[in-house]
Design a protein around this motif. Structure first.
Motif, PDB file in Angstrom:
ATOM      1  N   ASN A   1      75.258   1.612  40.149  1.00 38.38           N
ATOM      2  CA  ASN A   1      75.489   2.991  40.606  1.00 38.38           C
ATOM      3  C   ASN A   1      75.356   3.356  42.085  1.00 38.38           C
ATOM      4  O   ASN A   1      74.436   3.940  42.406  1.00 38.38           O
TER       5      ASN A   1
ATOM      6  N   ALA B   1      70.804   9.370  46.698  1.00 38.98           N
ATOM      7  CA  ALA B   1      69.260   9.512  46.994  1.00 38.98           C
ATOM      8  C   ALA B   1      68.826   9.085  48.131  1.00 38.98           C
ATOM      9  O   ALA B   1      68.029   9.792  48.702  1.00 38.98           O
ATOM     10  N   ARG B   2      69.385   7.971  48.746  1.00 36.38           N
ATOM     11  CA  ARG B   2      68.938   7.440  49.994  1.00 36.38           C
ATOM     12  C   ARG B   2      69.195   8.646  51.027  1.00 36.38           C
ATOM     13  O   ARG B   2      68.165   8.904  51.883  1.00 36.38           O
TER      14      ARG B   2
ATOM     15  N   TYR C   1      66.819  -4.014  36.737  1.00 34.22           N
ATOM     16  CA  TYR C   1      66.803  -2.845  37.069  1.00 34.22           C
ATOM     17  C   TYR C   1      67.321  -2.562  38.668  1.00 34.22           C
ATOM     18  O   TYR C   1      68.116  -1.637  38.829  1.00 34.22           O
ATOM     19  N   ALA C   2      67.001  -3.511  39.321  1.00 35.06           N
ATOM     20  CA  ALA C   2      67.587  -3.763  40.847  1.00 35.06           C
ATOM     21  C   ALA C   2      69.126  -3.636  40.750  1.00 35.06           C
ATOM     22  O   ALA C   2      69.763  -2.754  41.327  1.00 35.06           O
TER      23      ALA C   2
ATOM     24  N   LEU D   1      72.827   5.919  44.105  1.00 36.56           N
ATOM     25  CA  LEU D   1      71.861   5.395  45.083  1.00 36.56           C
ATOM     26  C   LEU D   1      72.001   5.806  46.368  1.00 36.56           C
ATOM     27  O   LEU D   1      71.044   6.315  47.296  1.00 36.56           O
TER      28      LEU D   1
ATOM     29  N   GLY E   1      59.485   2.097  38.676  1.00 39.35           N
ATOM     30  CA  GLY E   1      60.289   1.008  38.879  1.00 39.35           C
ATOM     31  C   GLY E   1      59.559  -0.439  39.411  1.00 39.35           C
ATOM     32  O   GLY E   1      59.841  -1.436  38.551  1.00 39.35           O
TER      33      GLY E   1
ATOM     34  N   LEU F   1      70.268  -0.326  39.687  1.00 37.24           N
ATOM     35  CA  LEU F   1      70.373   0.689  40.701  1.00 37.24           C
ATOM     36  C   LEU F   1      71.639   0.464  41.748  1.00 37.24           C
ATOM     37  O   LEU F   1      72.482   1.361  42.108  1.00 37.24           O
ATOM     38  N   HIS F   2      71.886  -0.896  41.885  1.00 40.28           N
ATOM     39  CA  HIS F   2      73.167  -1.084  42.995  1.00 40.28           C
ATOM     40  C   HIS F   2      74.531  -0.898  42.199  1.00 40.28           C
ATOM     41  O   HIS F   2      75.414  -0.903  43.059  1.00 40.28           O
TER      42      HIS F   2
ATOM     43  N   THR G   1      64.483  -5.005  51.544  1.00 40.50           N
ATOM     44  CA  THR G   1      65.638  -4.257  51.531  1.00 40.50           C
ATOM     45  C   THR G   1      66.716  -5.102  52.321  1.00 40.50           C
ATOM     46  O   THR G   1      67.802  -5.534  51.834  1.00 40.50           O
TER      47      THR G   1
ATOM     48  N   HIS H   1      59.460   5.226  42.342  1.00 41.05           N
ATOM     49  CA  HIS H   1      59.632   3.880  43.025  1.00 41.05           C
ATOM     50  C   HIS H   1      58.705   3.050  42.088  1.00 41.05           C
ATOM     51  O   HIS H   1      58.883   2.036  41.951  1.00 41.05           O
TER      52      HIS H   1
END
Ligand SMILES: Cc1cc2nc3c(=O)[nH]c(=O)nc-3n(C[C@H](O)[C@H](O)[C@H](O)COP(=O)(O)OP(=O)(O)OC[C@H]3O[C@@H](n4cnc5c(N)ncnc54)[C@H](O)[C@@H]3O)c2cc1C
Ligand code: HEM
Ligand code: HEM
Ligand code: SF4
Ligand code: F3S
Ligand code: FES
Lengths: 637, 250, 218
Positions: free
Chosen positions: C56, C63-64, C49-50, C60, C35, C53-54, C127, C32
């Motif tokens: 895929n 991972a969460r 980058y964000a 995500l 990133g 992430l969103h 978030t 993190h």
């Protein structure tokens, strides 16, 4: 009374094997029916309890410490002997036997000592299998060191903590039996009397040291493994709790006490620092392998050791005993140190000390080499004295260390009372008038692992199990007497502390029944002790009650017994007007001041019978016949 | 010198306790700490007050009987030293010292500075041994053991079972004690057959008795009179993982 | 399963779970951080980058979920062990002296929960945006810069990072011990590693709010 030592006949080296094959056995189903009481969880007690538990007997084991693991065997430092001849230096069972009997100044039984030497080899095997981490060489095999009174290296050691490691081994074997449900341990429980029913030892009376509860435990046989009585001198290398109570109470119930005056004064202990001194600390004899003992040649020389050139030092042991040098037996080394100090050559405060010097050894093997051998001992010395022995020589002085005397036992380790077995330091059997270093651990484990399992079985086989009525008069009496005695101690409520009496008794014993004894001194002690005893019962001050943890009360009971026992010790020393081993009678010495033994008149074991406090005890003599060794004046020159 | 003491007095396990203040005059620097307490006790008895109860026996730092907190530190200020080996030269005139018993649920106070450490025996009984029947052992030199291994094993075997590790541990954990025994036996060839079983049963017993967990505070190592290393704790953890993964089980 | 439960029943078992989950969380924190450091490369990079992430979203969420499980286990073990600790010494010492432990090791149960609270606030902040005065959905760069330009918000972050630092200083050293990953030869290195990582992570994280406050990035 007829003393029957039950020594088997046949040639010395076959006695034990023959005897063993003649002993009766108990079948497994019956073993489960028997209850055995084992007082003491030191090397002797723990090894016996573990071995007998394995065999299936039901064991109750007692100790006054809060855990079986704390028995005073834990403190043994130097090592344990065994005739393994791993060093290939010509050792064998006969030599170990011979050294031990000679070291004991020919006042022990050939048969017992030979058996001891025989089983010594099994002991090392047993302990290694239990995980005792004995010192090893880089090749992975066991290492050995040499010890006083021997010219071979047969001593196995675990740094300077041999006793601790051996005891932890025996204790873990004990723990395994506790887990198996065959042994129940009673820690913080003190034996205060023996129960004798129709001439047989059938139980003990105990006090729970936490709650004060007085309890009776009955069994088919009782094993005393309660260690030595060195604390009769107050200052000794023994633990503070070591006592004569268990054996003395048994003695009062009819068990004979053998050679009580045979006490060992250890040559290498840290000198007394002040009158508050509560105990003396041993510096293992193994130090004499590398340390050289000396005093200044000039009387009252106050220069620091470092400033005294070699030419002005008297390495008196090397001078007087060229062939054994610093490794002469303990009694010899101790008397030599006493002589040096009495003649005014002593060093340190009060002049009661001699030097134990490692400078040469450090030059030879380096400080690291010495640290590996004796690290913890040097550490301990520095902590206590505040002096660094790597830099300046240690100051040492003799101190009471071990008691060869103890309850009389026959070849089967049974006392004259049926069913009362005595093991380890508590009996008199193997060390004669002087114990060689590293042989007490050997004896404790020999008795517990390899002798008692056979001999107890034989006794039990001849005495089928039957319960004793808990209200049998003999039981009730013993219980009542214990209670009355405690109440009496608490009732006096005088003005003097228990310790002050103990100190006074100790000083008296040290003066008159210590390293050197003579008739006049002993007579004086015999006059003074009964007076001191009366004073004790008139003016001792014990606070608190019985129904709680009361350490003063515990001490009081032990000191009361020492006050009776000390008298017997002096009587024994008085009647034995020869010098032998640790017992040095000034009347009996050679022109050069060496001990002079008198085999014509004293080649016997003195076994004393109790006739009441202050009453003249009866002396029974067990003559010692030597079939194999020929008696010679010991010479270490 | 003169020492002021704040001593925990407690008549018995079920009674409440508290601190009492005592002053000991002309203490010699050569006295051991326990000898200083002996002197105090003689004075108390003469004054008709019950002496301070403290456990002790060998007074040589080997039996593990002695031990209490001195100003919050188990066995007092000197490293690698039991209280019986601690000498007064470590203190100075006028010092005030707080003496408190080991505190842990598994070590109930019996009186004053004495606690009940039977829990340690129970841990050993749960598997801290090598099963070998008397007389059934092979020759002692039959199994060579490398010097480093036997030395490491000894380092662990040196534990005297005093309980200082538990007393000092902020979580009252018995991990150092237990890992020392497990390490001593687990490092030797003789100890292998029972190694995995031993590990699990000793750890479970430790829990059952009610000792705390280890969060690697290192207090135990710092106060251990035998300076036993927490490396043995790591070793026990490692063995426990392997044993839990089924090692040593059919 | 029963063996697993037996394992988790002992304190060593719980500690091992803590170590495992702790390492996972540590991994996340490091990733993190890397990133986030892209904030220095300008809006495009960070937002990209964000975006990435969103896009895929599957990965995500995986991972969460992983993180969530880790936190839950980590906290559960922490709470149980702490309860055990309180049971194992009911009477506290009057005097306490510390010989071996350090401040970090003694405050794990403070630094830990602080981190937890921070994370909750932090999620609401960056978030969900619910705790953000001017939240612009996917414009992460904007959210960060405008978020941190509020002084007390930055201060709060910095404080939280310090707590995290203490937690990691002990935690990173500690999990080697817990997992039995120790050897006389590397024991010294363990301490260095813990210190370096901790300093790196804390400095890296703190640098961002500082950079915003000092106007280094706007
Ligand atoms: C400092 C020191 C160093 C030594 N070094 C060596 C050495 O290097 N080599 C060597 O061979 N020997 C050495 N010895 C001698 C040897 O250690 C002892 O002789 C031997 O350990 C005695 O063992 P034991 O089992 O007979 O008795 P101990 O180990 O003394 O055990 C006595 C047991 O009896 C219990 N007990 C006593 N009285 C009572 C009672 N009234 N009620 C209930 N329980 C009771 C105690 O709790 C204890 O469990 C040393 C001795 C000392 C003091
Ligand atoms: C990003 C978040 C977190 C990280 C990276 C993290 C990391 C770690 C690590 C590596 C350990 C060492 C484990 C061990 O000793 O084996 C640990 C232990 C611990 N954590 Fe966390 N943790 C985090 C969050 C938390 C939270 C939210 C809590 C509290 C609820 C917490 C409480 C603890 C406690 C009490 C310990 C035990 C102390 C110890 O074992 O030494 N942690 N953590
Ligand atoms: C100052 C340092 C930090 C900054 C600038 C920062 C920034 C951000 C940003 C911008 C997001 C939103 C990303 C997105 O929605 O795409 C985010 C998410 C997150 N941050 Fe941080 N963060 C920081 C420190 C931390 C720390 C120390 C932790 C954990 C202990 C943490 C845990 C999280 C989590 C769990 C998320 C949610 C990820 C997801 O979308 O599932 N952050 N952070
Ligand atoms: S590990 Fe150290 S502190 Fe703990 S009991 Fe053993 S010797 Fe005492
Ligand atoms: S102090 Fe306690 S937390 Fe672990 S390292 Fe020692 S047991
Ligand atoms: S009294 Fe034996 S260790 Fe202190």
């Amino acid at each position: 009374m007829e003393l029957n030592s039950k020594i088997p006949d046949g040639p010395l080296e076959q006695k034990w094997d023959r005897h063993r094959s003649g002993l009766k056995l108990v079948n497994p189903a019956n073993k489960r029916k028997y209850e055995l009481i084992i007082v003491g969880t030191g090397l002797a007690g723990a090894s016996a309890a573990a071995s007998l538990g394995e065999l299936g007997y039901n064991i109750k084991a007692f100790c006054y410490q809060d855990s079986a693991r704390r028995a005073h065997s834990i403190a043994a430092q130097g090592g344990i002997n065994a005739a393994k001849n791993y060093q290939n230096d010509g050792d064998n069972i006969y030599r170990l036997f011979y050294d031990t009997i000679k070291g004991g100044d020919y006042r022990s039984r050939e048969a017992n000592v030979y058996r001891l030497a025989q089983v010594s080899v099994n002991i090392i095997d047993q302990c290694v299998a239990q995980g005792v981490p004995f010192a090893r060489e880089y090749g992975g095999l066991l290492a050995n060191r040499s010890f006083g009174g021997a010219q071979v290296s047969r001593t196995f050691y675990a740094r300077g903590q041999t006793g601790q490691q051996l005891l932890l081994g025996a204790y873990s074997a004990l723990a395994a039996q506790v887990a198996a449900g065959k042994v129940k341990v009673y820690p913080k429980t003190e034996m205060l009397d023996l129960v004798v029913v129709d001439g047989r030892a059938r139980g003990i009376i105990t006090r729970d040291l936490v709650t004060g509860k007085i309890e009776t435990h009955l069994a088919d046989a009782v094993l005393l493994c309660t260690g030595g009585y060195g604390n009769v001198f107050y200052l000794s290398t023994n633990a503070k709790g070591c006592n004569v109570t268990a054996t003395w109470r048994a003695h009062r119930r009819g068990a004979l006490f053998a050679n009580p005056c045979f006490t060992q004064i250890h040559p290498t202990c840290i000198p007394v620092a002040g009158d508050y001194q509560s105990k003396l600390t041993l510096m293992s004899e193994s130090l004499r392998n590398d340390g050289r003992i000396w005093v200044p040649k000039k009387k009252g020389d106050t220069r620091p050791a470092s400033q005294i050139p070699d030419s002005e030092r008297d390495y008196y042991l090397e001078r007087r005993y060229p062939s054994f040098g610093n490794l002469v037996p303990r009694d010899v080394a101790s008397r030599a140190a006493k002589k040096a100090c009495d003649d005014g050559y002593g060093v340190g405060p009060g002049g009661y000390g001699v030097y134990l010097d490692f400078a040469d050894a450090i030059r030879r093997v380096g400080e690291q080499g010495i640290r590996e051998r004796y690290g913890n001992l040097f550490h301990m010395y520095e902590k206590i004295t505040g002096e660094n022995p790597y830099k300046q020589p240690m100051r040492i002085y003799p101190a009471v260390h071990y008691t060869m005397g103890g309850l009389w036992v026959d070849y089967d380790l049974m006392s004259n009372l049926d069913g009362l077995f005595v093991l380890g330091e508590a009996n008199f059997s193997d060390h004669g008038a002087n114990r060689l270093g590293a042989s007490a651990l050997m004896q404790g484990l020999a008795d517990g692992y390899f002798v008692i399992p056979y001999t107890v079985a034989d006794y039990l086989a001849k005495h089928p199990h039957e319960d004793v009525a808990a209200d049998h008069p003999a039981v009730k009496d013993a219980e009542r007497e214990v209670r009355e005695r405690i109440e009496k101690l608490l009732a006096v409520n005088g003005s003097r502390t228990v310790d002050s009496f103990h100190r006074e008794l100790g000083l008296l014993m040290w003066e008159h029944c210590g390293m050197a004894r003579n008739e006049k001194g002993l007579q004086e002690a015999l006059k003074r002790i009964p007076e001191l005893r009366d004073e004790f019962w008139k003016s001792v001050k014990v606070l608190g009650g019985n129904e709680s943890l009361n350490q003063a009360l515990e001490k009081a009971g032990r000191v009361a017994d020492f006050l009776e026992f000390g008298e017997l010790m002096c009587k024994d020393a008085l009647t034995r007007s020869e010098s032998c081993g640790g017992h040095f009678r000034e009347e009996s010495q050679t022109p050069e001041g060496e001990a002079k033994r008198d085999d014509e008149s004293f080649c016997y074991v003195s076994a004393w019978q109790f006739n009441g406090v202050g009453k003249e005890p009866t002396l029974h003599k067990e003559n010692l016949d030597f079939e194999t060794v020929s008696l010679t004046q010991r010479s270490y020159k | 010198m003169k020492i002021k003491l704040q001593v925990w007095r407690q008549a018995s396990a079920d009674q409440a306790g508290g601190f009492r203040e005592y002053v000991v005059e002309d203490v010699s620097e050569h006295m051991s700490f326990l000898e200083m307490l002996d002197v105090l006790n003689e004075q108390l008895i003469e004054k008709g007050e019950e002496p301070v109860a403290f456990d002790h026996d060998c007074r040589e730092g080997i039996c593990g009987s002695c031990g209490f907190m001195i100003n919050g530190v188990a066995h007092g200020p000197e490293k690698g030293t039991t209280v019986c080996q601690l000498h007064m030269r470590k203190f100075k005139d006028g010092d005030e010292l707080w003496l408190e018993p080991w505190r842990a649920t598994a070590f109930p106070v019996l009186r004053d500075l004495i606690v009940d450490r039977a829990a340690f025996d129970q841990i050993i009984e749960s598997g801290g041994y090598i099963s070998v029947r008397t007389g059934s052992a092979p020759d002692a030199n039959a199994i060579p053991i490398s010097k480093p291994d036997s030395d490491r094993s000894f380092d662990a075997a040196a534990c005297i079972g005093c309980g200082a590790c538990v007393a000092a541990c902020p979580n009252a954990s018995a991990m150092l004690f237990t890992s020392a025994k497990a390490g001593h036996l687990g490092l030797l060839p003789q100890g292998q057959p029972e190694r995995w079983l031993r590990t699990v049963s000793m750890v479970e017993k430790m829990e059952e008795i009610g000792f705390g967990h280890c969060t690697n505070h290192r207090e135990c190592e710092a106060v251990c009179p035998k300076e036993i290393s927490i490396d043995f704790i790591a070793r026990l953890n490692r063995d426990y993982i392997q044993a839990s993964l089924g090692r040593g089980q059919k | 399963m029963t063996r697993l439960l037996g394992f988790y029943r002992t304190s060593i078992g719980k500690k091992i779970v803590m170590a495992g989950t702790g390492i996972a969380l540590l991994g996340f924190v490091i990733g993190h951080l890397l990133g986030n450091l892209q904030v220095y490369l300008g809006p495009e990079k960070l937002n990209a980058y964000a975006e990435f992430l969103h896009e895929n979203i599957g990965v995500l969420w995986l991972a969460r979920i992983g993180l969530l499980v880790a936190v839950v286990l980590h906290v559960d073990a922490a709470v149980r062990l702490t309860r055990q600790k309180h049971r194992s010494r009911k009477v506290a010492y009057t005097k306490t002296g510390y010989e071996g432990s350090d401040y970090a090791s003694r405050t794990m149960m403070w630094s830990g929960p602080i981190i937890l609270l921070f994370v909750i606030y932090h999620l609401a902040h960056f978030t969900w945006g619910t705790a953000h005065h001017d939240f612009q959905g996917m414009d992460v760069y904007h959210n960060v810069v405008s978020g941190f330009s509020v002084f007390w918000v930055s201060a709060l972050y910095i404080a939280a990072m310090i707590a995290l630092g203490f937690h990691l200083y002990h935690g990173i050293w500690s999990f080697f011990q817990t997992l039995g990953l120790n050897h006389p030869r590397w024991n010294a290195l363990r301490r260095c590693l813990a210190t370096l990582l901790t300093v790196g992570i804390v400095a890296g994280n703190i640098s961002i709010p500082l950079a915003v406050l000092t106007g280094f990035i706007k």
